[in-house]
Design a protein around this motif. Structure first.
Motif, PDB file in Angstrom:
ATOM      1  N   PHE A  93      86.853  89.535   5.343  1.00 36.21           N
ATOM      2  CA  PHE A  93      86.777  88.501   6.369  1.00 36.21           C
ATOM      3  C   PHE A  93      87.955  87.550   6.239  1.00 36.21           C
ATOM      4  CE2 PHE A  93      82.572  89.866   5.141  1.00 36.21           C
ATOM      5  CZ  PHE A  93      81.954  90.127   6.363  1.00 36.21           C
ATOM      6  N   GLU A  94      88.263  86.874   7.337  1.00 40.23           N
ATOM      7  CA  GLU A  94      89.215  85.770   7.329  1.00 40.23           C
ATOM      8  C   GLU A  94      88.544  84.606   8.045  1.00 40.23           C
ATOM      9  OE1 GLU A  94      93.646  87.655   7.111  1.00 40.23           O
ATOM     10  OE2 GLU A  94      92.797  87.540   9.132  1.00 40.23           O
ATOM     11  N   LEU A  95      89.030  83.396   7.749  1.00 42.30           N
ATOM     12  CA  LEU A  95      88.504  82.181   8.362  1.00 42.30           C
ATOM     13  C   LEU A  95      89.624  81.546   9.166  1.00 42.30           C
ATOM     14  CD1 LEU A  95      85.957  80.243   8.310  1.00 42.30           C
ATOM     15  CD2 LEU A  95      87.242  78.935   6.586  1.00 42.30           C
ATOM     16  N   VAL A  96      89.381  81.319  10.461  1.00 46.96           N
ATOM     17  CA  VAL A  96      90.386  80.709  11.326  1.00 46.96           C
ATOM     18  C   VAL A  96      89.757  79.508  12.014  1.00 46.96           C
ATOM     19  CG1 VAL A  96      91.948  81.041  13.281  1.00 46.96           C
ATOM     20  CG2 VAL A  96      91.501  82.939  11.701  1.00 46.96           C
ATOM     21  N   ASP A  97      90.303  78.341  11.717  1.00 48.06           N
ATOM     22  CA  ASP A  97      89.804  77.089  12.305  1.00 48.06           C
ATOM     23  C   ASP A  97      88.297  76.951  12.129  1.00 48.06           C
ATOM     24  OD1 ASP A  97      92.406  76.392  13.079  1.00 48.06           O
ATOM     25  OD2 ASP A  97      92.203  77.451  14.987  1.00 48.06           O
TER      26      ASP A  97
ATOM     27  N   VAL B 147      87.199  76.193   3.961  1.00 52.23           N
ATOM     28  CA  VAL B 147      87.660  77.304   3.132  1.00 52.23           C
ATOM     29  C   VAL B 147      86.833  77.450   1.865  1.00 52.23           C
ATOM     30  CG1 VAL B 147      89.598  78.177   1.757  1.00 52.23           C
ATOM     31  CG2 VAL B 147      90.003  77.314   4.071  1.00 52.23           C
ATOM     32  N   ASP B 148      86.494  76.356   1.208  1.00 51.92           N
ATOM     33  CA  ASP B 148      85.722  76.460  -0.034  1.00 51.92           C
ATOM     34  C   ASP B 148      84.362  77.111   0.199  1.00 51.92           C
ATOM     35  OD1 ASP B 148      87.748  75.326  -1.611  1.00 51.92           O
ATOM     36  OD2 ASP B 148      87.039  73.295  -1.188  1.00 51.92           O
ATOM     37  N   THR B 149      83.664  76.692   1.255  1.00 52.55           N
ATOM     38  CA  THR B 149      82.369  77.275   1.583  1.00 52.55           C
ATOM     39  C   THR B 149      82.527  78.742   1.959  1.00 52.55           C
ATOM     40  OG1 THR B 149      81.606  75.119   2.361  1.00 52.55           O
ATOM     41  CG2 THR B 149      80.334  77.050   3.075  1.00 52.55           C
ATOM     42  N   PHE B 150      83.564  79.039   2.748  1.00 55.00           N
ATOM     43  CA  PHE B 150      83.827  80.414   3.171  1.00 55.00           C
ATOM     44  C   PHE B 150      84.084  81.321   1.971  1.00 55.00           C
ATOM     45  CE2 PHE B 150      87.206  83.538   3.885  1.00 55.00           C
ATOM     46  CZ  PHE B 150      86.556  84.418   4.736  1.00 55.00           C
ATOM     47  N   LEU B 151      84.945  80.899   1.048  1.00 52.41           N
ATOM     48  CA  LEU B 151      85.274  81.754  -0.098  1.00 52.41           C
ATOM     49  C   LEU B 151      84.045  82.033  -0.952  1.00 52.41           C
ATOM     50  CD1 LEU B 151      88.771  80.336  -1.126  1.00 52.41           C
ATOM     51  CD2 LEU B 151      88.284  82.520   0.006  1.00 52.41           C
TER      52      LEU B 151
END
Length: 192
Positions: free
Chosen positions: A25-29, A11-15
């Motif tokens: 965007f959303e991050l799932v698994d 999540v940290d990298t994604f945000l």
């Protein structure tokens, strides 16, 4: 067009990545998913619960806040969703925050492409967060609200309604169902 990263992210990298990207965007698994562009009906329905919840919070004089879509809810280290509205209580979030850490109410407006995700994956994942007491799924076509509420002993109770009021305790709100559809044009006639 934005190329989605192939490598898995937390999540940290994604945000950090998502902040500089066009689109949502959303991050799932650990996997990035682009969110579809919104239709006017969807955007109008998103606005109605935000305004209804804001009004209910003012009337109840609770130390809580409501935000429209755009702010994330972290589910775990590899999953983060962006609900259509979120209510949290306590201290006001920092103005530069991109996520709400203790949501109490989350709202998703259903569309044909999100209905199964909202009622399946997101239902279980939102309630994995102990702070979440209510999950409202709003069907703008049928004008139905599916209210999932955390009950005693970890049970999730579900009420499906088109009228009356919703008891959102905690934080202690009464929300007329009609307010969730206020000022919306009538649904399209499927026979037309």
């Amino acid at each position: 067009m934005v190329a989605l990263p192939k490598q898995r992210m937390n999540v940290d990298t994604f945000l950090a990545w998502a902040e500089g990207q066009p689109g949502r965007f959303e991050l799932v698994d650990g996997e990035v998913f682009a969110m579809s562009p919104e239709r006017v009906r969807h955007a109008e329905v998103e606005a109605a619960p935000y305004l209804a919840l804001r009004s209910a919070l003012k009337q109840a004089q609770r130390p809580c806040y409501v935000l429209p879509d755009g702010v994330s809810v972290r589910i775990d280290q590899d999953t983060v969703f962006e609900p259509d509205a979120v209510v949290y209580c306590g201290a006001r979030a920092h103005p530069d925050a991109t996520e709400i850490t203790a949501p109490i109410i989350v709202v998703e407006v259903q569309s044909p492409t999100t209905r199964s995700v909202d009622s399946g994956l997101k239902l279980g994942r939102y309630f994995s967060r102990t702070s979440v007491a209510h999950y409202l799924m709003i069907d703008p076509v049928k004008r139905v609200v599916i209210h999932h509420a955390r009950a005693a002993e970890g049970q999730i109770m579900t009420r499906i309604t088109t009228e009356g009021t919703l008891d959102l305790t905690p934080p202690g709100l009464t929300l007329p169902v009609a307010d969730l559809f206020a000022d919306l044009p009538p649904p399209a006639d499927p026979a037309a």
